[in-house]
Every structure is written in structure tokens, then in C-alpha cells.
Scaffold this motif. Structure first.
Motif, short mmCIF file in Angstrom:
data_model
loop_
_atom_site.label_atom_id
_atom_site.label_comp_id
_atom_site.label_asym_id
_atom_site.label_seq_id
_atom_site.Cartn_x
_atom_site.Cartn_y
_atom_site.Cartn_z
N MET A 48 0.87 -1.19 0.00
CA MET A 48 0.00 0.00 0.00
C MET A 48 0.90 1.23 0.00
SD MET A 48 -2.88 0.85 2.92
CE MET A 48 -3.57 -0.80 2.90
N GLU A 49 0.85 1.98 -1.08
CA GLU A 49 1.77 3.11 -1.26
C GLU A 49 1.67 4.10 -0.10
OE1 GLU A 49 1.30 5.73 -4.71
OE2 GLU A 49 3.31 5.07 -5.30
N MET A 86 -3.12 -3.09 -2.66
CA MET A 86 -4.10 -2.01 -2.69
C MET A 86 -4.14 -1.42 -4.10
SD MET A 86 -6.34 0.00 -1.32
CE MET A 86 -6.25 -0.25 0.47
N ASP A 88 -3.90 1.30 -6.09
CA ASP A 88 -3.43 2.69 -6.00
C ASP A 88 -2.38 2.92 -7.08
OD1 ASP A 88 -1.13 1.40 -5.05
OD2 ASP A 88 -1.48 1.93 -2.96
N GLU A 89 -1.72 4.06 -7.05
CA GLU A 89 -0.72 4.37 -8.09
C GLU A 89 0.46 3.41 -8.03
OE1 GLU A 89 0.32 8.50 -8.01
OE2 GLU A 89 -1.76 9.14 -8.34
N GLU A 92 -0.36 0.41 -10.02
CA GLU A 92 -0.26 0.74 -11.45
C GLU A 92 1.17 0.56 -11.94
OE1 GLU A 92 -1.23 4.67 -14.04
OE2 GLU A 92 -2.52 4.37 -12.28
N MET A 112 -9.51 -2.70 -2.09
CA MET A 112 -9.80 -1.28 -2.23
C MET A 112 -9.91 -0.64 -0.85
SD MET A 112 -12.65 -1.09 -5.29
CE MET A 112 -13.77 -2.32 -4.61
N SER A 113 -9.95 0.68 -0.83
CA SER A 113 -10.20 1.40 0.41
C SER A 113 -11.61 1.07 0.91
CB SER A 113 -10.08 2.90 0.15
OG SER A 113 -10.69 3.63 1.20
N SER A 118 -12.66 2.27 -5.68
CA SER A 118 -11.61 2.67 -6.61
C SER A 118 -12.17 2.75 -8.02
CB SER A 118 -10.46 1.66 -6.57
OG SER A 118 -9.57 1.92 -7.64
N THR A 124 -7.97 -2.33 -13.48
CA THR A 124 -6.98 -3.16 -12.77
C THR A 124 -7.24 -4.64 -13.02
OG1 THR A 124 -6.72 -1.47 -11.06
CG2 THR A 124 -5.99 -3.71 -10.50
#
Length: 242
Positions: A48-49, A86, A88-89, A92, A112-113, A118, A124
Motif C-alpha cells: 500500500m503506497e 491495494m 493505487d498508483e 499501477e 480497495m479502500s 476505486s 486493474t
């Protein structure tokens, strides 16, 4: 829980996310989960970034540490490493490099959150499939924003994404709404995998209570649960370190 054979979603690797904080805690959790029937674990720490910036290297190192302790006590338990990604970027970027932490059998666990859906979910799913992997969405019953839009679960399944139930969701551990969503999805035969999502001793105690209280095997007869099929892919699976 022996009928599931494999717990394919947990946070048992020590010291790398919000799950187990030490080898000792990991061993205690494994002992407890083994007591309810699990002998094999696919460990899925968060990637998770900005929160849990794990990599194949950090995950592989934690796996080696825990494996060393399991061997030292001659445990029959086997652990394998993957991750819970997660959307997120950061994910990606991993997709672009084909650098995902893939579960045995070519599955990729995503989440996802809990606060908001998302917008990149379906892209994705497609990106994972284009790399030749099979996406699994972790604990869909816990995304409250879908509770009043149940058709979304069907759309996710129709997109080719598999769904994983958190075992604690069949109780009121996460709240009544989550339980209702989980039982509705079970009745509809929508789940493909079951995981404990164990992070700490409180989860373990609640899981032991669920197993004592609920006829889990009978409850899940409506779902084509694929956990045992993971065994065919688990021989010698270790995550690459580096």
C-alpha cells in the motif's frame, strides 16, 4: 477448517505491515490457526503506497525469517508468500513492470479502500488478466458502498474477478451489515475463496469462536470454494528476494 486446507489471506509475516509484529507473535498466531485446522498458509502482507511500501524483497526476507523459526521447532506448517495489493498508483507501477507478488496458481489478491470505491477497479482487473494472472478481490462484503448496490458484485464477477470471503464476516465481527452482505453472497454462490485475514490475537480469538459456533462447512456448500485447489501449485513456492 481442515476442509479448506489453505488459508490464502492473512498477515502472519512478522514486522512488515499492520499484522504480526514479531516472529514470536507469528508463531503464536500460526499455532492457533493450526489448532482450527489450517496447515498451509499463503501470507499476504499489504502493499500500500505510503503506508505499507512492501516489495518482493521485504516480503521474501520476512518469509525466510518465519520459515527459519518453523524449521527450528520442526513444525509441519508450511508458509508461502504473496501480497494483498491495494489498488493505487503503486499498483499501477507494478502492473507496468509485471512485478506483482503472485499467489501459487497465478492468482493476484487486490483490495480497495473501505472509504470509497476505486475508479480503477475494472481497469486493474483487466490489466492483471492481460498479464496472464487471475485477480481475486479481497473481502468484497466489507466494502460498505456496495451494500446498497448489490449488482456491483455481479459486475465484478462477470469481469472475471474472483471473490474472497473473510471468515469473520459470517459473524458480526465487522458489523451486522457486513454479515448480511456476506450471507447473501454465500447464498448466491458468489465466493471462490475463503481467508482468515488474521492480523492479531483478537482476530484469532474471534475465529476460534466462529468455528465453534457456526457450521462453516455446511454454510459454504453453495460456493465453489477453490482453496484446496491451491495445493497443486504450492510445492516449493518461495517469493524471489531482490
Amino acid at each position: 477448517m481442515a476442509f479448506l486446507e489453505v488459508d490464502m489471506h492473512n498477515h502472519l509475516l512478522p514486522g512488515i505491515d499492520d499484522g504480526s509484529q514479531s516472529v514470536e507473535q507469528s508463531m503464536a498466531l500460526i499455532k492457533g490457526l493450526h489448532g482450527i485446522g489450517f496447515e498451509k498458509f499463503i501470507c499476504t502482507p499489504h502493499i500500500m503506497e505510503g503506508v505499507h511500501p512492501n516489495t518482493k524483497s521485504t516480503i521474501g526476507a520476512a518469509q525466510q525469517l518465519l520459515n527459519k523459526e518453523l524449521r527450528a521447532v520442526n513444525s509441519k506448517v508450511e508458509i508461502f508468500a504473496a501480497a494483498e495489493h491495494m489498488i493505487d498508483e503503486g499498483l499501477e507501477a507494478l502492473l507496468k513492470k509485471d512485478n506483482l507478488c503472485v499467489m501459487p496458481g497465478g492468482y493476484v489478491l487486490i483490495e480497495m479502500s473501505y472509504l470509497s470505491e476505486s475508479k480503477a477497479l475494472f481497469q486493474t482487473i483487466l490489466d492483471i488478466q492481460n498479464l496472464g494472472y487471475k485477480p481475486i478481490l479481497a473481502h468484497p462484503e466489507r466494502y460498505n458502498y456496495y451494500h446498497y448496490n448489490f449488482d456491483m458484485y455481479k459486475r465484478i464477477k462477470d469481469a472475471g474477478c474472483l471473490l474472497q470471503l473473510n471468515l469473520l464476516s459470517i459473524s458480526r465481527y465487522y458489523g451486522t451489515e457486513v454479515k448480511v452482505a456476506a450471507l447473501t453472497m454465500i447464498k448466491s454462490g458468489m465466493y471462490d475463496f475463503v481467508g482468515t485475514d488474521t492480523h492479531h490475537e483478537k482476530h484469532l480469538a474471534a475465529l476460534q469462536e466462529v468455528v465453534a459456533k457456526y457450521p462453516v462447512r455446511d454454510l459454504l456448500k453453495t460456493c465453489p470454494v477453490k482453496n484446496p485447489s491451491l495445493l497443486d501449485h504450492m510445492q516449493g513456492n518461495t517469493i524471489a528476494v531482490g
